[in-house]
Write a protein that holds these residues in place. Structure first.
Motif, PDB file in Angstrom:
ATOM      1  N   GLN A   1       0.835  -1.204   0.000  1.00  0.00           N
ATOM      2  CA  GLN A   1       0.000   0.000   0.000  1.00  0.00           C
ATOM      3  C   GLN A   1       0.870   1.254   0.000  1.00  0.00           C
ATOM      4  OE1 GLN A   1      -2.545   0.295   3.430  1.00  0.00           O
ATOM      5  NE2 GLN A   1      -4.254   0.949   2.141  1.00  0.00           N
ATOM      6  N   GLY A   2       1.948   1.228   0.758  1.00  0.00           N
ATOM      7  CA  GLY A   2       2.877   2.357   0.757  1.00  0.00           C
ATOM      8  C   GLY A   2       3.538   2.534  -0.591  1.00  0.00           C
ATOM      9  N   LEU A   3       3.833   1.426  -1.274  1.00  0.00           N
ATOM     10  CA  LEU A   3       4.424   1.511  -2.610  1.00  0.00           C
ATOM     11  C   LEU A   3       3.427   2.057  -3.625  1.00  0.00           C
ATOM     12  CD1 LEU A   3       6.347  -1.880  -2.749  1.00  0.00           C
ATOM     13  CD2 LEU A   3       7.292   0.386  -2.340  1.00  0.00           C
ATOM     14  N   CYS A   4       2.175   1.687  -3.472  1.00  0.00           N
ATOM     15  CA  CYS A   4       1.157   2.136  -4.434  1.00  0.00           C
ATOM     16  C   CYS A   4       0.865   3.627  -4.322  1.00  0.00           C
ATOM     17  CB  CYS A   4      -0.123   1.340  -4.246  1.00  0.00           C
ATOM     18  SG  CYS A   4       0.020  -0.359  -4.823  1.00  0.00           S
ATOM     19  N   PHE A   5       1.170   4.234  -3.191  1.00  0.00           N
ATOM     20  CA  PHE A   5       0.962   5.672  -3.044  1.00  0.00           C
ATOM     21  C   PHE A   5       2.052   6.495  -3.719  1.00  0.00           C
ATOM     22  CE2 PHE A   5      -1.691   4.749   0.859  1.00  0.00           C
ATOM     23  CZ  PHE A   5      -2.879   5.112   0.247  1.00  0.00           C
ATOM     24  N   SER A   6       3.099   5.848  -4.190  1.00  0.00           N
ATOM     25  CA  SER A   6       4.183   6.582  -4.846  1.00  0.00           C
ATOM     26  C   SER A   6       3.753   7.004  -6.247  1.00  0.00           C
ATOM     27  CB  SER A   6       5.440   5.715  -4.916  1.00  0.00           C
ATOM     28  OG  SER A   6       5.226   4.621  -5.766  1.00  0.00           O
ATOM     29  N   THR A   7       4.382   8.058  -6.735  1.00  0.00           N
ATOM     30  CA  THR A   7       4.070   8.544  -8.080  1.00  0.00           C
ATOM     31  C   THR A   7       5.288   8.369  -8.981  1.00  0.00           C
ATOM     32  OG1 THR A   7       4.769  10.763  -7.481  1.00  0.00           O
ATOM     33  CG2 THR A   7       2.427  10.253  -7.233  1.00  0.00           C
ATOM     34  N   PRO A   8       5.076   8.138 -10.248  1.00  0.00           N
ATOM     35  CA  PRO A   8       6.208   7.942 -11.164  1.00  0.00           C
ATOM     36  C   PRO A   8       7.129   9.154 -11.260  1.00  0.00           C
ATOM     37  CG  PRO A   8       4.172   7.235 -12.194  1.00  0.00           C
ATOM     38  CD  PRO A   8       3.800   7.908 -10.910  1.00  0.00           C
ATOM     39  N   GLU A   9       6.620  10.341 -10.979  1.00  0.00           N
ATOM     40  CA  GLU A   9       7.459  11.537 -11.059  1.00  0.00           C
ATOM     41  C   GLU A   9       8.573  11.507 -10.006  1.00  0.00           C
ATOM     42  OE1 GLU A   9       3.948  12.063 -10.546  1.00  0.00           O
ATOM     43  OE2 GLU A   9       3.660  11.949 -12.700  1.00  0.00           O
ATOM     44  N   HIS A  10       8.281  10.951  -8.845  1.00  0.00           N
ATOM     45  CA  HIS A  10       9.258  10.932  -7.756  1.00  0.00           C
ATOM     46  C   HIS A  10      10.100   9.669  -7.740  1.00  0.00           C
ATOM     47  CE1 HIS A  10       6.277  13.869  -6.232  1.00  0.00           C
ATOM     48  NE2 HIS A  10       7.379  14.514  -5.906  1.00  0.00           N
TER      49      HIS A  10
END
Length: 66
Positions: free
Chosen positions: A16-25
């Motif tokens: 879930q923590g990984l899924c909150f990441s965005t490709p820009e960052h």
């Protein structure tokens, strides 16, 4: 140790923590791997009993970067 009980909910918290990441960052694989290590440490280290076990988990996670 036998007194630790982990279930799929703990693993799902990491993802879930990984899924909150965005490709820009997190556009590079190495940076995303560091995020995975951070999330794993966040979820599992809070439940460890002493500093020796905490260091053992850190050592296992450090093997990923070797």
């Amino acid at each position: 140790k036998t007194h630790y009980t982990y279930n799929l909910r703990d693993i799902s918290r990491v993802f879930q923590g990984l899924c909150f990441s965005t490709p820009e960052h997190y556009d590079e694989p190495n940076v995303f791997l560091r995020l995975w290590i951070h999330e794993t440490h966040r979820v599992f280290c809070d439940r460890l009993v002493n500093d020796a076990e905490n260091e053992e988990l850190r050592a296992m996670l450090a093997l990923i970067f070797v």
